[in-house]
Design an enzyme around this catalytic site. Structure first.
Site, PDB file in Angstrom:
ATOM      1  N   SER A 199      58.389  49.363  14.720  1.00 55.13           N
ATOM      2  CA  SER A 199      57.278  50.277  14.946  1.00 55.13           C
ATOM      3  C   SER A 199      56.548  50.567  13.633  1.00 55.13           C
ATOM      4  O   SER A 199      56.120  49.645  12.949  1.00 55.13           O
ATOM      5  CB  SER A 199      57.785  51.547  15.627  1.00 55.13           C
ATOM      6  OG  SER A 199      56.719  52.313  16.140  1.00 55.13           O
ATOM      7  N   ASP A 241      56.992  48.555  21.850  1.00 56.50           N
ATOM      8  CA  ASP A 241      57.640  49.181  20.696  1.00 56.50           C
ATOM      9  C   ASP A 241      59.125  48.821  20.612  1.00 56.50           C
ATOM     10  O   ASP A 241      59.861  48.924  21.590  1.00 56.50           O
ATOM     11  CB  ASP A 241      57.481  50.702  20.795  1.00 56.50           C
ATOM     12  CG  ASP A 241      57.845  51.408  19.515  1.00 56.50           C
ATOM     13  OD1 ASP A 241      59.046  51.400  19.165  1.00 56.50           O
ATOM     14  OD2 ASP A 241      56.955  51.971  18.863  1.00 56.50           O
TER      15      ASP A 241
END
Length: 752
Positions: A83, A229
């Protein structure tokens, strides 16, 4: 004795052999470059891997960690990130310094970066009209009679271009082991939730996939896998860095802490807590893989929000402090100054000088012609690529509103260097729905309310034709459908046949006293020919025929009503250079319309209408001035109620009720001031609040001879407004010079 040994041929041969061998060994042991020096050093020290975890805006703490590791002269041999950790780690691995990273996160307009809307100056004029007339920030699709929704509120268009610009120096590298620092980005396969490690391919795309928060960001499709993610499968991916053949791991955990029982006060808090628990469960498993020789750095970020990008720079120093807290233990990994400088030299080679662009190409699988698409590009061949211009070109293609995502890449084909623009058509097409809300309430029972929708079929053919249909229900219903057909690939000229059905309301006045409220209905068919004026304007000339009626909605039953035929010619000239269609900070809008009703085309009456509107805005700092001018007039007749122009309402003589006065001639000048007071909260999802005031002067006149500036009505207002998901929301109070007052609650299209 030495002299004798050297004079002996056999002795000289032995000595020469020894010297030759020594020279070879010495040469082999001498590093030929900084990179060789670093490789030699690595053989004498443990390989160090850095793991940067996900955490949204909290991930800026990684920059502070990197800064202090460099100050402590700790070499980094491999990086794995998830991320925001993948973004910081990927940019660092590509050669950016901690100082450059810190400057980047501080200067990015994060609220803008997380909005997909193209810069308005790069949008075609028709798309500017969409944003003005249908301000709800939601676009749905319609296919085979079923509604289609995007896979995420954010497609990542602007963020992707930011990442692209900052990695151009390594644009030709598709094996992440060949980056200045070997790198891995961690994403999650949304089909299974399993970790997916990106070790090759396109670096900006890998970073974008790693931070595609499900629901908020659309998945990034790579190798047929929809990736989101990486926090779902490995928010602090220790196992990934282990697989990169490192001896020592430095892991940085910036996950949001669990709420205490007292802090859970809503369903949103419960949902956030559950998600944090699920992520931390996998994080604990990963951190259990750390040995006693490894390092775990947990910056003290408190409750700093994961979405608090408005204050992201505040997260940097906690990362630095947490690193310095372990400085004594980390020092055993430090290199001497010369060795560390050699390490940095090997990792930060001089930035690549980008070659001149030989060709431009748009790769698109839709119906549009490549000539049509490439005509939108302004990057020039024969010169090195300008990242800002490349981003503007991608933004201009994205502004066609046909694509989920538009990116560009530097490519080589034979001995030529070029730029490929890659497009991905919207998965929720081919018909697109935009929505509008128009609410005006005087808080005393008088309300005007309209709901509207526009369905557009874009890219019908190679020239970029589109068919759009508007429907509005409420106080002023209408139905309009139009086919827009460009006549060339550059869309300069077009034809546009259309059908319109509409109803409007206005008040009829005699001697400044309202005598009735009329309902005017119109239906007509028309054919326009026109020319697009770049991206900023449009000129149309058209012919129309139709039928209408004027009926008394409120008033005495003996008031005149009529049914009439219409026909004639019309012209319209529009310019729009505003930065925002609803609450502009800069730019101008011009709308001039001329209508000639001609009995030769079936009209019952011969007359002419001229309508002009001009607004412009200037901004300095947080302060904006917005000036407006409206003048509408009728020629050859003053008694056709269907041609009356209304005044009254917010910023339209604010002290009067909506449409309180009307006549065949009307004029208004306005000056409004508003100040941006800042975000309602330091969060990228909150909108700025504006407070302001206006002064307005105008009137309506029944005959041309009555037109005079001496008897205009002066009004003013105070207001506060915020640009919401549904469009601007205003709360205002208006006052007229006669002491009349009015209060307003408005939602939807702005009168600014």
């Amino acid at each position: 004795m030495t002299s004798h040994a050297l004079t002996n041929p056999a002795s000289r041969s032995v000595v020469a052999s020894i010297l030759f061998a020594t020279a070879i060994l010495a040469f082999a042991a001498t590093p030929a470059s900084a990179e060789d020096a670093d490789n030699a050093t690595v053989q004498d020290r443990p390989r160090i891997g850095l793991v940067l975890g996900g955490g949204g805006a909290r991930g800026a703490a990684h920059i502070g960690v990197l800064r202090e590791l460099e100050r402590l002269r700790i070499p980094i041999d491999a990086i794995a990130g998830t991320s925001m950790g993948a973004v910081v780690g990927g940019l660092y691995a590509a050669g950016m310094t901690p100082a450059e990273l810190e400057d980047l996160v501080a200067t990015i307009d994060w609220a803008e970066a997380f909005r997909d809307d193209p810069n308005r100056e790069n949008s075609p004029f028709r798309r500017k009209q969409d944003g003005e007339q249908f301000p709800v920030r939601l676009e749905l699709g319609l296919r085979d009679g079923e509604l289609q929704i995007p896979l995420g509120f954010i497609q990542g268009q602007k963020l992707g271009l930011i990442l692209r610009e900052n990695t151009l120096a390594v644009a030709g590298i598709d094996d992440f082991d060949r980056l200045p620092i070997p790198f891995r980005a961690v994403a999650s396969d949304i089909r299974s939730g399993e970790m997916y490690v990106l070790s090759s391919g396109d670096l900006p795309t890998a970073m974008r996939a790693s931070m595609a928060v499900p629901g908020a960001f659309a998945p990034v499709v790579l190798d047929g896998r929809p990736l989101v993610d990486g926090g779902l499968g490995g928010n602090v991916p220790v196992s990934v860095i282990r697989d990169m053949d490192v001896d020592i791991v430095i892991a940085v955990d910036v996950e949001f802490p669990l709420y205490s029982a007292d802090e859970i006060s809503s369903a949103i808090d419960v949902t956030a807590q559950v998600l944090t628990i699920l992520i931390r469960k996998e994080t604990r498993r990963q951190l259990d893989g750390l040995s006693k020789d490894d390092f775990l750095i947990r910056p003290d970020l408190g409750n700093f929000g994961t979405t608090n990008f408005a204050e992201i720079s505040q997260a940097v120093e906690p990362g630095a402090s947490a690193t310095l807290a372990q400085a004594e233990r980390l020092s055993r990994l430090a290199l001497d100054e010369a060795g560390f400088n050699a390490h940095l030299a090997a990792r930060r080679e001089p930035r690549t000088v980008l070659p001149a662009v030989d060709f431009l190409e748009v790769l698109d699988n839709g119906p549009l012609s490549s000539v049509f698409l490439e005509s939108r590009l302004e990057t020039e061949t024969g010169a090195p690529p300008d990242p800002a211009q490349l981003a503007a070109d991608a933004d201009r293609l994205y502004g066609l509103a046909l694509y989920e995502y538009v990116d560009y890449r530097l490519v080589e084909k034979g001995d030529q260097n070029g730029v490929e623009f890659l497009t991905r058509s919207k998965s929720w097409g081919p018909n697109f729905l935009n929505f509008g809300i128009d609410l005006e309430d005087d808080l005393q029972g008088d309300t005007a309310f309209n709901l509207s929708a526009r369905m557009t079929r874009r890219g019908i053919n190679r020239f970029g034709a589109e068919w759009r249909t508007d429907l509005q229900v409420g106080t002023e219903p209408y139905l309009k459908t139009e086919l827009y057909q460009p006549l060339s690939f550059d869309s300069r000229y077009f034809i546009a046949p259309r059908i319109v059905l509409e109803q409007t309301n206005f008040n009829a006045f005699v001697s400044q006293e309202s005598v009735a409220q009329y309902r005017i209905g119109n239906s007509n068919i028309a054919l326009d020919v026109g020319r697009e004026l770049g991206l900023w304007g449009e000129l149309r000339l058209g012919v129309f025929v139709g039928r209408g009626n004027a009926k008394v909605k409120v008033g005495a039953p003996d008031l005149p009503e009529s049914t009439f035929n219409t026909g004639g010619f019309e012209a319209n000239f529009q310019v729009d250079t505003r930065d925002d269609a609803q609450i502009p900070l800069r730019g101008s809008h011009v709308d001039i319309s001329y209508l000639h009703s001609d009995t030769g085309l079936g009209a019952d009456f011969r007359f002419q209408l001229l309508q002009t509107e001009f607004t412009t805005a200037w901004t300095r700092g947080r302060h904006t001035l917005n000036a407006g001018l409206v003048f509408n007039t009728t020629f050859y007749t003053d008694d056709l109620v269907q041609n009356y122009f209304p005044l009254g309402g917010f910023l339209n003589l604010s002290g009067l009720a909506r449409g309180e006065i009307s006549g065949p001639h009307a004029g208004l000048v306005r000056l409004a001031y508003y100040r941006r007071t800042g975000e309602m909260a330091p969060n990228i999802f909150d909108a700025p609040l504006y407070v302001g005031a206006s002064i307005e002067a105008g009137d309506v006149w029944q005959t041309k001879s009555d037109i005079s500036a001496t008897d205009v009505l002066t009004n003013g207002s105070l207001f506060a407004g915020v640009d919401t998901f549904f469009g601007p929301l205003f709360l205002g109070a208006g006052l007229s010079e006669g002491g009349d007052s009015n209060f307003y609650l408005l939602l939807g299209r702005s009168p600014l």
